[in-house]
Design a protein around this motif. Structure first.
Motif, PDB file in Angstrom:
ATOM      1  N   MET A  66       5.256  36.793 -16.444  1.00  0.00           N
ATOM      2  CA  MET A  66       4.671  34.946 -16.323  1.00  0.00           C
ATOM      3  C   MET A  66       4.029  35.166 -15.093  1.00  0.00           C
ATOM      4  N   LYS A  67       3.176  34.372 -15.176  1.00  0.00           N
ATOM      5  CA  LYS A  67       2.033  34.500 -14.031  1.00  0.00           C
ATOM      6  C   LYS A  67       3.152  34.498 -12.425  1.00  0.00           C
ATOM      7  N   THR A  68       2.645  35.043 -11.904  1.00  0.00           N
ATOM      8  CA  THR A  68       3.679  35.185  -9.872  1.00  0.00           C
ATOM      9  C   THR A  68       2.664  34.540  -9.006  1.00  0.00           C
ATOM     10  N   THR A  69       3.041  34.031  -7.820  1.00  0.00           N
ATOM     11  CA  THR A  69       2.017  33.898  -7.023  1.00  0.00           C
ATOM     12  C   THR A  69       2.822  34.599  -5.276  1.00  0.00           C
ATOM     13  N   ILE A  70       1.720  35.453  -4.599  1.00  0.00           N
ATOM     14  CA  ILE A  70       2.613  35.904  -3.647  1.00  0.00           C
ATOM     15  C   ILE A  70       1.724  34.854  -2.465  1.00  0.00           C
ATOM     16  N   SER A  71       2.213  34.293  -1.845  1.00  0.00           N
ATOM     17  CA  SER A  71       1.530  33.290  -0.867  1.00  0.00           C
ATOM     18  C   SER A  71       1.790  34.006   0.749  1.00  0.00           C
ATOM     19  N   HIS A  72       0.902  34.078   1.550  1.00  0.00           N
ATOM     20  CA  HIS A  72       1.534  34.295   3.354  1.00  0.00           C
ATOM     21  C   HIS A  72       0.928  33.427   4.233  1.00  0.00           C
ATOM     22  N   ILE A  73       1.870  32.291   4.614  1.00  0.00           N
ATOM     23  CA  ILE A  73       1.307  31.500   5.675  1.00  0.00           C
ATOM     24  C   ILE A  73       1.680  31.616   7.010  1.00  0.00           C
ATOM     25  N   LYS A  74       0.963  31.987   7.636  1.00  0.00           N
ATOM     26  CA  LYS A  74       0.818  32.624   9.460  1.00  0.00           C
ATOM     27  C   LYS A  74       0.661  31.625  10.175  1.00  0.00           C
ATOM     28  N   ALA A  75       1.144  31.121  11.139  1.00  0.00           N
ATOM     29  CA  ALA A  75       0.364  30.272  12.752  1.00  0.00           C
ATOM     30  C   ALA A  75       0.690  30.475  13.694  1.00  0.00           C
ATOM     31  N   ASP A  76       0.590  30.557  14.902  1.00  0.00           N
ATOM     32  CA  ASP A  76       1.706  30.753  16.419  1.00  0.00           C
ATOM     33  C   ASP A  76       2.416  29.132  16.329  1.00  0.00           C
ATOM     34  N   ILE A  77       3.293  29.275  16.279  1.00  0.00           N
ATOM     35  CA  ILE A  77       3.434  27.910  16.559  1.00  0.00           C
ATOM     36  C   ILE A  77       4.480  27.773  18.586  1.00  0.00           C
ATOM     37  N   GLY A  78       4.046  28.461  19.272  1.00  0.00           N
ATOM     38  CA  GLY A  78       4.586  28.792  20.745  1.00  0.00           C
ATOM     39  C   GLY A  78       5.725  29.917  20.529  1.00  0.00           C
ATOM     40  N   SER A  79       4.839  30.303  22.103  1.00  0.00           N
ATOM     41  CA  SER A  79       5.625  31.702  23.009  1.00  0.00           C
ATOM     42  C   SER A  79       6.503  32.143  23.890  1.00  0.00           C
ATOM     43  N   LEU A  80       6.759  33.241  24.143  1.00  0.00           N
ATOM     44  CA  LEU A  80       7.511  33.156  25.472  1.00  0.00           C
ATOM     45  C   LEU A  80       7.214  34.895  25.706  1.00  0.00           C
ATOM     46  N   PRO A  81       7.188  34.770  27.477  1.00  0.00           N
ATOM     47  CA  PRO A  81       6.504  33.757  28.351  1.00  0.00           C
ATOM     48  C   PRO A  81       5.123  33.226  27.927  1.00  0.00           C
ATOM     49  N   GLY A  82       3.853  34.067  27.195  1.00  0.00           N
ATOM     50  CA  GLY A  82       3.251  33.880  27.569  1.00  0.00           C
ATOM     51  C   GLY A  82       2.215  33.685  26.121  1.00  0.00           C
ATOM     52  N   HIS A  83       1.584  34.432  25.777  1.00  0.00           N
ATOM     53  CA  HIS A  83       0.966  34.615  24.026  1.00  0.00           C
ATOM     54  C   HIS A  83       1.182  36.239  24.114  1.00  0.00           C
ATOM     55  N   THR A  84       2.814  36.229  23.870  1.00  0.00           N
ATOM     56  CA  THR A  84       3.645  37.595  23.919  1.00  0.00           C
ATOM     57  C   THR A  84       4.314  37.660  22.652  1.00  0.00           C
ATOM     58  N   THR A  85       5.498  36.627  22.511  1.00  0.00           N
ATOM     59  CA  THR A  85       6.534  36.957  21.645  1.00  0.00           C
ATOM     60  C   THR A  85       7.286  36.053  21.060  1.00  0.00           C
ATOM     61  N   VAL A  86       7.167  35.801  19.503  1.00  0.00           N
ATOM     62  CA  VAL A  86       7.881  34.481  19.798  1.00  0.00           C
ATOM     63  C   VAL A  86       9.586  34.505  19.811  1.00  0.00           C
ATOM     64  N   PHE A  87       9.934  33.620  19.657  1.00  0.00           N
ATOM     65  CA  PHE A  87      11.608  32.955  20.447  1.00  0.00           C
ATOM     66  C   PHE A  87      12.656  33.362  18.859  1.00  0.00           C
ATOM     67  N   SER A  88      13.517  33.725  19.733  1.00  0.00           N
ATOM     68  CA  SER A  88      13.967  33.585  18.343  1.00  0.00           C
ATOM     69  C   SER A  88      14.564  32.382  17.185  1.00  0.00           C
ATOM     70  N   PRO A  89      14.802  31.733  18.081  1.00  0.00           N
ATOM     71  CA  PRO A  89      15.870  29.739  17.765  1.00  0.00           C
ATOM     72  C   PRO A  89      14.842  29.897  17.173  1.00  0.00           C
ATOM     73  N   VAL A  90      13.304  29.795  17.084  1.00  0.00           N
ATOM     74  CA  VAL A  90      12.302  29.280  16.534  1.00  0.00           C
ATOM     75  C   VAL A  90      12.346  29.544  15.523  1.00  0.00           C
ATOM     76  N   VAL A  91      12.505  31.265  14.804  1.00  0.00           N
ATOM     77  CA  VAL A  91      12.496  31.933  14.330  1.00  0.00           C
ATOM     78  C   VAL A  91      13.688  31.525  13.374  1.00  0.00           C
ATOM     79  N   LYS A  92      14.941  31.318  14.245  1.00  0.00           N
ATOM     80  CA  LYS A  92      16.075  30.711  13.218  1.00  0.00           C
ATOM     81  C   LYS A  92      15.465  29.335  12.412  1.00  0.00           C
ATOM     82  N   GLU A  93      14.653  28.654  13.120  1.00  0.00           N
ATOM     83  CA  GLU A  93      14.562  27.525  12.411  1.00  0.00           C
ATOM     84  C   GLU A  93      13.963  27.047  11.434  1.00  0.00           C
ATOM     85  N   VAL A  94      12.468  28.229  11.345  1.00  0.00           N
ATOM     86  CA  VAL A  94      11.918  28.121  10.370  1.00  0.00           C
ATOM     87  C   VAL A  94      12.628  28.837   9.150  1.00  0.00           C
TER      88      VAL A  94
END
Ligand code: F6R
Ligand code: MG
Ligand code: MG
Length: 386
Positions: A1-29
């Motif tokens: 059966m045909k299968t699709t791999i989709s990878h989608i990424k975005a910067d939706i906010g980081s801390l303290p600057g453009h350094t790293t994601v924030f774990s509660p945000v990752v958890k929410e997603v």
């Protein structure tokens, strides 16, 4: 059966600057995807590199599925709400449109998707880079699929000996071309060396491939945020899906393409050349001079729609040498401050904030009256282009 791999990424906010994601945000997603993916996705994995959140999804809807795109969009929206609440820097940065309109392309996030005919065992690697642009994949993808000094399988394995077909996009003119290696190697290189303009979008096997004829085996995000937004909103930190083994580059041949920290553009303010450092997830945060640009590799195996893994492939002393070289290159380049070629050339600064500074200087310029005759003549003949 045909299968699709989709990878989608975005910067939706980081801390303290453009350094790293924030774990509660990752958890929410993650929670959003978990709650809303039943009946749509057969599996998924959420990860992050630097300030970018990454969603890998497996499904049978095909590429460009409005439902799958909308799920990712809404998950990013949900994460953005958490990011806003705690005041994360750049909350919602890559979500450039207000409402979802059927396809996530051109809305800010980066997308790499491919329809595959799954093999008995379907191993693949998701590569994710931060602080650089899609063209940063040109060199390693070329090495994996076209350079026998990187990939001896091209010489040794009868299924690889015929080479591969490359789909290359001209992202300035919105045109694409297909060329095959080895016969068009020099033409491929003539283009993809200009990595700000020509980007490898996909790689396919040849029709003659015994196990996997005419199949898409690699795909790279090619979204250009600056062209969408018209002004600098961060480099388009790219990601790629690369299928491996059994007539394709072996896992180690694929990784080998990152053993030399080649220069990529991006880094601080999207305006500098710097070495691409392969790192494990534990070291995937952007610190020195907002970098240096990094790449993480997650290895999966797919079976009946389900993922096993990931293996954090660069979390290994075998890549210590590449990391050390990268830091030496950082030390060397940083001493040049705002000078080219550490800083990007003018043509690539167009979508940064530098033109705003140069504009303010415009009125202060005066003509050089005693300019040499030749220079004056040249100025006359080119004045229509000013
Ligand atoms: C590069 C990047 C960062 C920012 C820099 C300045 O892609 O995201 O290097 O450009 O930290 O950011 P602002 O202008 O938001 O203060
Ligand atoms: Mg960013
Ligand atoms: Mg980023």
């Amino acid at each position: 059966m045909k299968t699709t791999i989709s990878h989608i990424k975005a910067d939706i906010g980081s801390l303290p600057g453009h350094t790293t994601v924030f774990s509660p945000v990752v958890k929410e997603v993650e929670e959003y995807v978990k709650k809303h993916s039943a009946g749509l996705l057969t599996d998924y994995h959420i990860s992050s590199v630097g300030d970018d959140l990454q969603i890998t999804m497996i499904h049978h809807e095909g590429v460009d599925s409005p439902e799958v795109h909308e799920l990712a969009w809404n998950a990013f929206k949900a994460g953005t709400e958490v990011a806003k609440k705690v005041g994360l820097y750049g909350a919602g940065q890559d979500l450039l449109k207000d409402a979802f309109s059927g396809n996530i392309k051109g809305m800010g996030p980066g997308i790499a998707e491919m329809d595959i005919t799954p093999r008995k065992s379907e191993p693949f690697i998701v590569y994710m880079m931060d602080k650089t642009e899609p063209g940063a994949f040109n060199l390693p993808i070329y090495k994996m699929f076209a350079d026998p000094f990187n990939t001896p399988g091209l010489v040794i394995d009868p299924n690889m000996h015929e080479g591969f077909r490359f789909e290359i996009w001209d992202i300035q003119e919105a045109k694409k071309i297909e060329l095959s290696s080895p016969e068009n190697q020099y033409d491929i290189l003539a283009m993809i060396g200009s990595k700000g303009r020509y980007v490898v979008k996909r790689v396919y096997t040849r029709e003659s491939h015994e196990k996997l004829p005419d199949e898409n085996v690699a795909v790279i995000t090619t979204d250009k945020l600056s062209l969408i937004a018209g002004e600098y909103v961060g480099k388009d930190d790219p990601a790629a899906i690369v299928r491996i083994q059994s007539g394709l580059p072996a896992s180690g041949e694929s990784l080998e393409a990152f053993s030399h920290p080649f220069l990529v553009s991006g880094w601080m303010r999207g305006s500098f050349n710097g070495p691409l450092m392969p790192v494990g997830l534990n070291n995937a945060k952007m610190t020195r001079f907002d970098g240096p640009p990094r790449v993480v590799a997650l290895g999966f195996v797919l079976k009946d729609g389900k993922l096993s893994g990931p293996v954090d492939m660069f979390d290994d002393p075998a890549f210590d040498g590449a990391r050390r070289t990268a830091i030496d290159v950082v030390d060397y380049l940083r001493r040049m401050g705002p000078f080219e070629p550490h800083r990007l050339p003018d043509s690539e600064m167009e979508y940064t904030t530098l033109p705003k500074i140069l504009e303010t200087l415009g009125p202060k310029f005066v003509k050089i009256e005693d300019a040499p005759k030749k220079a004056k003549k040249l100025a006359e003949s080119t004045k229509d282009f000013d």
